[in-house]
Write a protein that holds these residues in place. Structure first.
Motif, PDB file in Angstrom:
ATOM      1  N   LEU A 195       9.667   6.092 -13.142  1.00 48.15           N
ATOM      2  CA  LEU A 195      10.555   6.638 -14.166  1.00 48.15           C
ATOM      3  C   LEU A 195       9.792   7.059 -15.415  1.00 48.15           C
ATOM      4  N   GLU A 196       8.775   6.294 -15.763  1.00 49.88           N
ATOM      5  CA  GLU A 196       8.074   6.516 -17.032  1.00 49.88           C
ATOM      6  C   GLU A 196       6.904   7.485 -16.942  1.00 49.88           C
ATOM      7  N   SER A 197       6.376   7.719 -15.754  1.00 50.06           N
ATOM      8  CA  SER A 197       5.138   8.503 -15.627  1.00 50.06           C
ATOM      9  C   SER A 197       5.364  10.008 -15.588  1.00 50.06           C
ATOM     10  N   ASP A 198       6.575  10.442 -15.211  1.00 43.42           N
ATOM     11  CA  ASP A 198       6.884  11.870 -15.041  1.00 43.42           C
ATOM     12  C   ASP A 198       6.067  12.510 -13.925  1.00 43.42           C
ATOM     13  N   LYS A 199       5.482  11.703 -13.073  1.00 36.77           N
ATOM     14  CA  LYS A 199       4.741  12.231 -11.928  1.00 36.77           C
ATOM     15  C   LYS A 199       5.636  12.250 -10.693  1.00 36.77           C
ATOM     16  N   HIS A 200       5.358  13.173  -9.790  1.00 39.56           N
ATOM     17  CA  HIS A 200       6.089  13.228  -8.525  1.00 39.56           C
ATOM     18  C   HIS A 200       5.742  11.985  -7.703  1.00 39.56           C
ATOM     19  N   PRO A 201       6.717  11.447  -6.971  1.00 39.73           N
ATOM     20  CA  PRO A 201       6.429  10.253  -6.157  1.00 39.73           C
ATOM     21  C   PRO A 201       5.231  10.434  -5.228  1.00 39.73           C
ATOM     22  N   ALA A 202       5.071  11.628  -4.695  1.00 37.53           N
ATOM     23  CA  ALA A 202       3.943  11.862  -3.784  1.00 37.53           C
ATOM     24  C   ALA A 202       2.610  11.699  -4.498  1.00 37.53           C
ATOM     25  N   GLN A 203       2.545  12.104  -5.758  1.00 42.05           N
ATOM     26  CA  GLN A 203       1.302  11.963  -6.513  1.00 42.05           C
ATOM     27  C   GLN A 203       0.989  10.498  -6.775  1.00 42.05           C
ATOM     28  N   LEU A 204       2.011   9.732  -7.170  1.00 39.37           N
ATOM     29  CA  LEU A 204       1.797   8.300  -7.404  1.00 39.37           C
ATOM     30  C   LEU A 204       1.371   7.605  -6.120  1.00 39.37           C
ATOM     31  N   ARG A 205       2.004   7.987  -5.019  1.00 36.86           N
ATOM     32  CA  ARG A 205       1.640   7.389  -3.736  1.00 36.86           C
ATOM     33  C   ARG A 205       0.190   7.694  -3.386  1.00 36.86           C
ATOM     34  N   SER A 206      -0.233   8.939  -3.587  1.00 36.14           N
ATOM     35  CA  SER A 206      -1.605   9.311  -3.227  1.00 36.14           C
ATOM     36  C   SER A 206      -2.630   8.592  -4.097  1.00 36.14           C
ATOM     37  N   GLU A 207      -2.241   8.277  -5.338  1.00 34.32           N
ATOM     38  CA  GLU A 207      -3.167   7.586  -6.244  1.00 34.32           C
ATOM     39  C   GLU A 207      -3.421   6.141  -5.819  1.00 34.32           C
ATOM     40  N   VAL A 208      -2.480   5.583  -5.046  1.00 34.53           N
ATOM     41  CA  VAL A 208      -2.642   4.205  -4.569  1.00 34.53           C
ATOM     42  C   VAL A 208      -3.513   4.153  -3.314  1.00 34.53           C
ATOM     43  N   CYS A 209      -3.555   5.263  -2.590  1.00 38.09           N
ATOM     44  CA  CYS A 209      -4.272   5.288  -1.310  1.00 38.09           C
ATOM     45  C   CYS A 209      -5.770   5.566  -1.495  1.00 38.09           C
ATOM     46  N   THR A 210      -6.571   4.680  -0.965  1.00 40.99           N
ATOM     47  CA  THR A 210      -8.012   4.928  -0.922  1.00 40.99           C
ATOM     48  C   THR A 210      -8.401   5.241   0.526  1.00 40.99           C
ATOM     49  N   PRO A 211      -9.402   6.074   0.741  1.00 38.04           N
ATOM     50  CA  PRO A 211      -9.799   6.452   2.106  1.00 38.04           C
ATOM     51  C   PRO A 211     -10.125   5.228   2.963  1.00 38.04           C
ATOM     52  N   GLY A 212      -9.438   5.133   4.088  1.00 36.10           N
ATOM     53  CA  GLY A 212      -9.679   4.028   5.006  1.00 36.10           C
ATOM     54  C   GLY A 212      -9.184   2.687   4.516  1.00 36.10           C
ATOM     55  N   THR A 214      -6.179  -0.243   2.907  1.00 38.07           N
ATOM     56  CA  THR A 214      -5.014  -0.945   3.455  1.00 38.07           C
ATOM     57  C   THR A 214      -3.731  -0.126   3.320  1.00 38.07           C
ATOM     58  N   THR A 215      -3.571   0.567   2.180  1.00 36.92           N
ATOM     59  CA  THR A 215      -2.308   1.255   1.910  1.00 36.92           C
ATOM     60  C   THR A 215      -2.074   2.409   2.877  1.00 36.92           C
ATOM     61  N   ILE A 216      -3.098   3.204   3.153  1.00 33.66           N
ATOM     62  CA  ILE A 216      -2.910   4.339   4.051  1.00 33.66           C
ATOM     63  C   ILE A 216      -2.597   3.859   5.466  1.00 33.66           C
ATOM     64  N   TYR A 217      -3.153   2.728   5.856  1.00 37.32           N
ATOM     65  CA  TYR A 217      -2.815   2.167   7.169  1.00 37.32           C
ATOM     66  C   TYR A 217      -1.349   1.738   7.196  1.00 37.32           C
ATOM     67  N   GLY A 218      -0.892   1.109   6.119  1.00 36.14           N
ATOM     68  CA  GLY A 218       0.510   0.693   6.051  1.00 36.14           C
ATOM     69  C   GLY A 218       1.459   1.883   6.011  1.00 36.14           C
ATOM     70  N   LEU A 219       1.083   2.929   5.264  1.00 34.07           N
ATOM     71  CA  LEU A 219       1.918   4.128   5.199  1.00 34.07           C
ATOM     72  C   LEU A 219       2.015   4.812   6.560  1.00 34.07           C
ATOM     73  N   HIS A 220       0.922   4.804   7.296  1.00 28.65           N
ATOM     74  CA  HIS A 220       0.944   5.383   8.641  1.00 28.65           C
ATOM     75  C   HIS A 220       1.961   4.650   9.514  1.00 28.65           C
ATOM     76  N   ALA A 221       2.006   3.328   9.390  1.00 31.02           N
ATOM     77  CA  ALA A 221       2.973   2.551  10.170  1.00 31.02           C
ATOM     78  C   ALA A 221       4.407   2.892   9.769  1.00 31.02           C
ATOM     79  N   LEU A 222       4.637   3.088   8.465  1.00 33.19           N
ATOM     80  CA  LEU A 222       5.978   3.462   8.002  1.00 33.19           C
ATOM     81  C   LEU A 222       6.385   4.828   8.547  1.00 33.19           C
ATOM     82  N   GLU A 223       5.471   5.781   8.534  1.00 38.99           N
ATOM     83  CA  GLU A 223       5.772   7.113   9.043  1.00 38.99           C
ATOM     84  C   GLU A 223       6.054   7.076  10.552  1.00 38.99           C
ATOM     85  N   GLN A 224       5.320   6.229  11.262  1.00 41.04           N
ATOM     86  CA  GLN A 224       5.579   6.092  12.699  1.00 41.04           C
ATOM     87  C   GLN A 224       6.979   5.534  12.948  1.00 41.04           C
ATOM     88  N   GLY A 225       7.465   4.714  12.028  1.00 38.85           N
ATOM     89  CA  GLY A 225       8.817   4.167  12.152  1.00 38.85           C
ATOM     90  C   GLY A 225       9.900   5.099  11.652  1.00 38.85           C
TER      91      GLY A 225
END
Length: 256
Positions: A195-212, A214-225
């Motif tokens: 709410l406070e950042s004025d950033k798109h959710p996709a941008q905030l999500r990408s900022e949490v993900c580092t290559p290889g 834990t988060t990108i692995y978890g997101l992959h599982a969510l997308e598979q579901g």
């Protein structure tokens, strides 16, 4: 906003209570608020806030400037018929959408639509009254049912996701009570930043993900579901149900 503004509620359910708590945290004192309901069942919590209560809808109308009609949809025609002879040009009538939860009113987002005779200053007055309840936005009537699916029902969708987060941690060995506290704080922190950042959710999500990481692995599982498609479908289904309920209410009787 006029400090002498008198605010009335016809109906004493969660919608009325949530709004009343919100406006009391602003510039409206309890002595300027009155609530009516046919029974004593829900009036006690208003009395604990030092709000005047009555069983007479007419009494509320005659003593208020802004009137929130917060009854069940099928009761709206009867209430309007009862109070119509007492409504004057000084009144601003606000119909509260059915299905709005207490949590949405206290911590959520509110959307309102001005009627044919409601001017811009009436919208400004409503925003001023409701600003302590959360985000207040104005939009066309066609968006009201979408708002119900997004925010009104969306609160339950978030609760379900928080529950699932905690259960995942329990599965991996964390005590349940601790997992639920951490899940709740995670949802709260993410919502505040969003709410406070004025950033798109996709941008905030990408900022949490580092290559290889834990988060990108978890997101992959969510997308598979199918979490994204399921959430979109949930909002769509809730919106369509709100529209269906609105058509049923309109067919049960109306005032011209």
């Amino acid at each position: 906003m006029d400090s002498q503004l008198q605010v009335g509620f016809i109906g004493a359910g969660n919608m009325a209570f949530g709004i009343a708590k919100g406006i009391l945290s602003g510039n409206v004192p309890p002595t300027n608020v009155k609530v009516s309901a046919p029974s004593l069942r829900n009036l006690g919590r208003f009395q604990e806030l030092n709000i005047s209560t009555t069983h007479s809808n007419t009494e509320v109308v005659c003593s208020c400037d802004v009137l929130f009609v917060a009854v069940k949809p099928h009761l709206v025609p009867t209430v309007l018929s009862e109070i119509s002879h007492h409504v004057t040009d000084r009144h601003t009538i606000v119909s509260v959408a059915a299905g709005v939860t207490l949590a949405t009113l206290e911590e959520g987002a509110l959307l309102f639509t001005r009627g044919t005779h409601a001017k811009q200053e009436h919208g400004a007055l409503l925003c001023s009254l409701l600003q302590r309840c959360g985000l207040v936005e104005e939009g066309p009537e066609a968006w009201i049912d979408i708002h119900t699916g997004l925010s009104g029902s969306g609160v339950a969708f978030v609760y379900l996701f928080a529950e699932a987060l905690a259960e995942g941690a329990v599965k991996m060995g964390m005590p349940g009570a601790l997992a639920h506290r951490i899940a709740s704080q995670t949802v709260l922190g993410a919502g505040q930043l969003l709410l406070e950042s004025d950033k798109h959710p996709a941008q905030l999500r990408s900022e949490v993900c580092t290559p290889g990481g834990t988060t990108i692995y978890g997101l992959h599982a969510l997308e598979q579901g199918g979490v994204r498609a399921s959430t979109m479908a949930a909002v769509e289904s809730a919106t369509e149900r709100a529209r269906e309920l609105g058509r049923k209410t309109a067919g049960s009787g109306s005032m011209k």
